[in-house]
Write an enzyme that holds these catalytic residues in place. Sequence first.
Site, PDB file in Angstrom:
ATOM      1  N   LEU A  36      15.353   3.717 -31.204  1.00  0.00           N
ATOM      2  CA  LEU A  36      14.057   4.594 -30.498  1.00  0.00           C
ATOM      3  C   LEU A  36      14.274   4.379 -29.190  1.00  0.00           C
ATOM      4  O   LEU A  36      13.797   3.540 -28.472  1.00  0.00           O
ATOM      5  CB  LEU A  36      12.852   3.976 -30.944  1.00  0.00           C
ATOM      6  CG  LEU A  36      11.517   4.589 -30.668  1.00  0.00           C
ATOM      7  CD1 LEU A  36      11.381   5.899 -30.829  1.00  0.00           C
ATOM      8  CD2 LEU A  36      10.254   3.464 -31.129  1.00  0.00           C
TER       9      LEU A  36
ATOM     10  N   HIS B   3       5.998 -12.600 -14.177  1.00  0.00           N
ATOM     11  CA  HIS B   3       6.150 -11.521 -14.928  1.00  0.00           C
ATOM     12  C   HIS B   3       6.902 -11.750 -16.381  1.00  0.00           C
ATOM     13  O   HIS B   3       6.573 -11.356 -17.472  1.00  0.00           O
ATOM     14  CB  HIS B   3       7.449 -10.632 -14.030  1.00  0.00           C
ATOM     15  CG  HIS B   3       6.966 -10.118 -12.816  1.00  0.00           C
ATOM     16  ND1 HIS B   3       5.543  -9.702 -12.632  1.00  0.00           N
ATOM     17  CD2 HIS B   3       7.458  -9.713 -11.810  1.00  0.00           C
ATOM     18  CE1 HIS B   3       5.488  -9.535 -11.268  1.00  0.00           C
ATOM     19  NE2 HIS B   3       6.507  -9.194 -10.849  1.00  0.00           N
TER      20      HIS B   3
ATOM     21  N   ALA C 268       0.848  -1.189   0.032  1.00  0.00           N
ATOM     22  CA  ALA C 268       0.023   0.008  -0.019  1.00  0.00           C
ATOM     23  C   ALA C 268       0.889   1.150   0.177  1.00  0.00           C
ATOM     24  O   ALA C 268       0.540   2.239  -0.585  1.00  0.00           O
ATOM     25  CB  ALA C 268      -0.935  -0.052   1.255  1.00  0.00           C
TER      26      ALA C 268
HETATM   27  C1  BG6 Z   1       7.976  -8.044  -7.769  1.00  0.00           C
HETATM   28  C2  BG6 Z   1       8.970  -8.900  -7.206  1.00  0.00           C
HETATM   29  O1  BG6 Z   1       7.004  -8.363  -8.129  1.00  0.00           O
HETATM   30  O2  BG6 Z   1       8.717  -7.164  -8.898  1.00  0.00           O
HETATM   31  C3  BG6 Z   1      10.285  -8.190  -6.597  1.00  0.00           C
HETATM   32  O3  BG6 Z   1       8.282  -9.505  -5.952  1.00  0.00           O
HETATM   33  C4  BG6 Z   1      10.944  -7.432  -7.587  1.00  0.00           C
HETATM   34  O4  BG6 Z   1      11.090  -9.029  -5.758  1.00  0.00           O
HETATM   35  C5  BG6 Z   1       9.809  -6.532  -8.324  1.00  0.00           C
HETATM   36  O5  BG6 Z   1      11.699  -6.813  -6.872  1.00  0.00           O
HETATM   37  C6  BG6 Z   1      10.395  -5.745  -9.453  1.00  0.00           C
HETATM   38  O6  BG6 Z   1       9.567  -4.961 -10.001  1.00  0.00           O
HETATM   39  P1  BG6 Z   1      10.044  -3.856 -11.178  1.00  0.00           P
HETATM   40  O7  BG6 Z   1       9.085  -3.251 -11.762  1.00  0.00           O
HETATM   41  O8  BG6 Z   1      11.043  -2.926 -10.362  1.00  0.00           O
HETATM   42  O9  BG6 Z   1      10.954  -4.525 -12.072  1.00  0.00           O
END
Ligand code: BG6
Length: 476
Positions: free
Chosen positions: A391, A247, A18
Amino acid sequence: PETGCLSIIVLGASGDLAKKKTFPALYNLYRRGFLPSNEVYIFGYARTKISDDDLRNRIRGYFGEDASEHSEDVSKFLQLIKYVSGSYDTEDGFRLLDKEISEHEVSKNSAEGSSRRLFYLALPPSVYPPVCRMIRKCCMNRSDLGGWTRIVIEKPFGKDLESAEKLSAQIGELFEEPQLYRIDHYLGKELVQNLLVLRFANRFFLPLWNRDNIDNVQIVFREDFGTEGRGGYFDEYGIIRDIIQNHLLQVLCLVAMEKPVSLKPEHIRDEKVKVLQSVLPIKDEEVVLGQYEGYRDDPTVPDHSNTPTFATVVLRIHNERWEGVPFILKAGKALNSRKAEIRVQFKDVPGQKQGRNEFVIRLQPSEAMYMKLTVKQPGLEMSTVQSELDLSYKQRYQGVAIPEAYERLILDTIRGDQQHFVRRDELKAAWEIFTPLLHRIDDGEMKPLQYQPGSRGPVKADELLAKAGYVQTHGY
Ligand code: BG6
């Protein structure tokens, strides 16, 4: 656009997520005019007994230096926030919350039932089921006059296929899929959102994006810091669950999917699921795990932890477009740089020794896309050299502020656009890919190699890259 008053309820209002993401994103949306103060009210909910002003002051503290320039805006924003304290698994607190939300709705003369309630669970997943039960029982928008109740949750969604399915089933009994917004914040990044446009709106790419032309694809995440105070959380999950299974896999889907029937969120998500379902089982010899030296010195990490802080995993997609093309997913903490990028490496041109064409999409830092290509070395001599078509967003789009991922995704939840959220079947398919490997690591059958903090990771990972066909290119 939907109208009617909007209540945003941040559960876990005093927690880390949060503080770092949710409130700053809400504030930015407010400043950009997306949360009009005559419609919106924000409720913070947590167990701690504090006053409205205590919460407001804390939030002001989260914004740091930047906000001091806009202190008037910050103050107006903070006035939209009210705090309710209560536990996560009993009705009292949620009844009180409901009463407060209803009062706000009445004060805004919201037509009965047209109000919108957005519950943002900035909480550990262990409390998702009780919290969802309480919301369902005590806090639903009670009419069908165009209002809604939506739930935003974030990973970890379980630890493996079985636990994830259990969680999905528990929540699925309470809410329909269109009410559930599973955040993967990589889907909110500018250059991730750009992927489909890039692939399907450019003649350059359409005919080349396949096994006939592409040799290998790398999707890379590096961080130049370790677990830093999150050792306890991290050790339970490890880099594959923390970064790769969500991700990087989401990015892979967008790179590899077929053109959707339309741009409707369901059509796009259908295609992503098909990619995941076509991924072949991971082979042990196509995995390298690492753990940085010093990781176990963190007092919250067990002395004999087997948790990887680095992994390179080759995925193979069994379909006509991608048969034989390795997708190399690589992620690591405490490496030599902080970067996330997609590298699409093309096959050699017969007889051409100079180097391969490579197309790089840098998600962060400094968003950019560049294409490595061979040109004549400028000058009198006739020789060739690798160069780049570049780019860089900062240069090309000067003065355009790129919104933070969370800002965009929260706005999508308000608008009801689920394209950039993970559907239940997508989540299941993602766990199916990684669960066997994760179980082998959990059981200690596969061990991470040690690597120096600040390095590229284990040397074996570079060897695996080379074996998968990646050729180091020059230039950038
Ligand atoms: C989070 C992970 O989902 O993504 C973290 O739990 C990581 O460990 C983070 O540091 C990275 O996010 P970004 O947007 O900084 O690449």
